[in-house]
Design an enzyme around this catalytic site. Structure first.
Site, mmCIF file in Angstrom:
data_model
loop_
_atom_site.group_PDB
_atom_site.id
_atom_site.type_symbol
_atom_site.label_atom_id
_atom_site.label_comp_id
_atom_site.label_asym_id
_atom_site.label_seq_id
_atom_site.Cartn_x
_atom_site.Cartn_y
_atom_site.Cartn_z
ATOM 1 N N LYS A 59 24.311 30.952 22.681
ATOM 2 C CA LYS A 59 24.115 30.006 21.142
ATOM 3 C C LYS A 59 24.297 28.682 21.828
ATOM 4 C CE LYS A 59 21.787 32.847 18.273
ATOM 5 N NZ LYS A 59 20.848 31.786 17.559
ATOM 6 N N ASP A 73 7.012 39.625 21.494
ATOM 7 C CA ASP A 73 8.907 40.031 21.597
ATOM 8 C C ASP A 73 9.470 38.557 22.006
ATOM 9 O OD1 ASP A 73 11.399 40.256 22.938
ATOM 10 O OD2 ASP A 73 10.933 42.711 23.224
ATOM 11 N N VAL A 74 10.239 38.087 21.922
ATOM 12 C CA VAL A 74 10.649 36.228 22.340
ATOM 13 C C VAL A 74 11.101 36.822 23.818
ATOM 14 C CG1 VAL A 74 10.708 35.417 20.755
ATOM 15 C CG2 VAL A 74 12.956 36.359 21.149
ATOM 16 N N TYR A 80 27.369 36.256 22.320
ATOM 17 C CA TYR A 80 26.971 34.983 21.144
ATOM 18 C C TYR A 80 26.682 34.084 21.217
ATOM 19 C CZ TYR A 80 24.715 34.453 16.444
ATOM 20 O OH TYR A 80 24.171 33.741 16.106
ATOM 21 N N ASP A 132 7.387 38.142 14.010
ATOM 22 C CA ASP A 132 8.872 38.905 14.546
ATOM 23 C C ASP A 132 8.198 40.288 15.535
ATOM 24 O OD1 ASP A 132 11.097 38.193 12.625
ATOM 25 O OD2 ASP A 132 10.467 40.661 14.294
HETATM 26 N N1 NAD Z 1 22.735 34.292 9.176
HETATM 27 C C1 NAD Z 1 24.093 33.874 9.968
HETATM 28 O O1 NAD Z 1 25.166 33.365 9.565
HETATM 29 C C2 NAD Z 1 23.315 32.762 10.697
HETATM 30 C C3 NAD Z 1 24.381 31.882 11.293
HETATM 31 C C4 NAD Z 1 24.820 31.141 12.385
HETATM 32 C C5 NAD Z 1 23.123 31.604 13.373
HETATM 33 N N2 NAD Z 1 22.376 32.844 12.504
HETATM 34 C C6 NAD Z 1 20.809 32.479 13.911
HETATM 35 O O2 NAD Z 1 19.962 31.863 12.514
HETATM 36 C C7 NAD Z 1 18.934 33.092 13.785
HETATM 37 C C8 NAD Z 1 18.302 34.082 12.577
HETATM 38 O O3 NAD Z 1 19.351 34.750 11.954
HETATM 39 P P1 NAD Z 1 19.504 35.635 10.003
HETATM 40 O O4 NAD Z 1 20.269 36.037 9.940
HETATM 41 O O5 NAD Z 1 18.244 35.345 9.453
HETATM 42 O O6 NAD Z 1 18.960 37.052 10.879
HETATM 43 P P2 NAD Z 1 17.685 38.377 11.103
HETATM 44 O O7 NAD Z 1 18.121 39.330 11.363
HETATM 45 O O8 NAD Z 1 17.384 37.720 8.910
HETATM 46 O O9 NAD Z 1 16.431 37.633 11.491
HETATM 47 C C9 NAD Z 1 16.069 37.527 12.796
HETATM 48 C C10 NAD Z 1 14.725 38.013 12.480
HETATM 49 O O10 NAD Z 1 14.369 38.383 14.558
HETATM 50 C C11 NAD Z 1 13.538 38.917 14.946
HETATM 51 N N3 NAD Z 1 13.872 39.900 16.773
HETATM 52 C C12 NAD Z 1 15.226 40.604 16.395
HETATM 53 N N4 NAD Z 1 15.081 40.164 18.059
HETATM 54 C C13 NAD Z 1 13.785 39.646 18.725
HETATM 55 C C14 NAD Z 1 12.727 39.714 19.449
HETATM 56 N N5 NAD Z 1 12.984 40.012 20.200
HETATM 57 N N6 NAD Z 1 11.189 38.948 19.413
HETATM 58 C C15 NAD Z 1 11.218 38.922 18.382
HETATM 59 N N7 NAD Z 1 11.650 38.510 17.100
HETATM 60 C C16 NAD Z 1 13.020 38.989 16.832
HETATM 61 C C17 NAD Z 1 14.119 40.222 13.753
HETATM 62 O O11 NAD Z 1 13.445 40.656 13.604
HETATM 63 C C18 NAD Z 1 14.145 39.310 12.769
HETATM 64 O O12 NAD Z 1 13.528 39.102 11.619
HETATM 65 C C19 NAD Z 1 19.292 34.487 14.498
HETATM 66 O O13 NAD Z 1 18.833 33.123 15.343
HETATM 67 C C20 NAD Z 1 20.682 34.532 14.253
HETATM 68 O O14 NAD Z 1 21.820 33.819 15.928
HETATM 69 C C21 NAD Z 1 22.289 32.939 11.963
#
Ligand code: NAD
Length: 248
Positions: free
Chosen positions: A159, A62-63, A155, A36
């Protein structure tokens, strides 16, 4: 479903769906690199996994940076001597905006992290899997990549791109022992959502077909299944985890 003798990397592993996935894989025997951009939260997740008898280590990534994404694969190899499973979950949301109002900087940030980041991680992971007999990848998409969602143009486009990239890779590497799938969650109560005021969360939940938001662990179970040998003939699939949101 056992991941004993398997090494996994989980991007976005410091929070929400990534954290739940890292913990589930570790509970099932995988050695997990929690990756992360956020170090403190990542270190907490690793400490919790190791305190519970699992095996995990943190690696800052950093992805959106090619060298950093390659460095994550290198870290798995140097720490655990292999890499078999990859969950590319790191992602960021976008501030709601209509397409014509959206700043170029917002578009670039979402594309860099949510789409290019998945490609860069896959690029490094696939190179390793090709040279070492295969592997399994799950990329985190979203229901927004399948169905228009107000205020989310960048977004949704990112996706949808993750879904297309996953399908593409599934086809191109099917003969190399590599499977690639995507997961498309609906609204999940990850920390950002859980921190919203009670009335806002209640409003979100009421808008769901089931009347409830999903939990990060609900998504993690599907990621784990797709990564596992139980899904040995599943590749190129986008699996909804959305409590029937898509059917509205
Ligand atoms: N929560 C939802 O409702 C939901 C719905 C659909 C899809 N998603 C997807 O699921 C995934 C996780 O979401 P979440 O809700 O757990 O979010 P979250 O914010 O809790 O977790 C996301 C993590 O990604 C990390 N991150 C951000 N930019 C980064 C980078 N450049 N390099 C490395 N790490 C990085 C952040 O530090 C964080 O720890 C995401 O891809 C999000 O788009 C979430």
């Amino acid at each position: 479903m056992s991941f004993v003798d398997q090494v996994a990397v989980v991007t976005g592993g410091a929070s929400g769906i990534g954290e739940a996935t890292a913990k589930l894989l570790a509970a099932r025997g995988a050695r997990v690199v929690v990756a992360d951009v956020t170090e403190e939260a990542g270190a907490r997740v690793v400490a919790e996994i190791n305190a519970g008898g699992g095996a995990a280590t943190f690696h800052r990534v950093d992805v959106s940076d090619a060298a950093s994404a390659q460095g994550l694969v290198d870290a798995a190899l140097s720490t655990y001597g292999g890499l078999h499973l990859a969950a590319n979950i790191a992602g960021v949301g976008q501030p709601p905006s209509r397409l014509h109002d959206m700043d170029v900087a917002v578009w670039d940030r979402i594309m860099d992290i949510d789409l290019k980041g998945v490609w860069l991680c896959m690029k490094a992971q696939l190179s390793h899997f090709l040279a070492h007999g295969g592997g399994s990848i799950v990329n985190m998409a979203s229901g927004a990549g399948l169905k228009a969602t107000p205020g989310q143009p960048a977004y949704a486009a990112a996706k949808a791109g993750v879904i297309a990239l996953s399908q593409q890779a599934a086809l191109e590497y099917a003969r190399d022992g590599i499977r690639v799938n995507a997961v498309a969650p609906g609204l999940i109560a990850s920390p950002a959502v859980a921190a919203l005021p009670e009335e806002v969360r209640a409003q979100y939940a009421a808008g769901q077909p089931s009347g409830q938001l999903g939990r990060p662990v609900d998504v993690a179970h599907t990621v784990a299944w797709l990564l596992s040998d139980d899904a040995a003939f599943v590749s190129g699939m986008t699996h909804l985890v959305d409590g029937a949101w898509f059917q509205r």
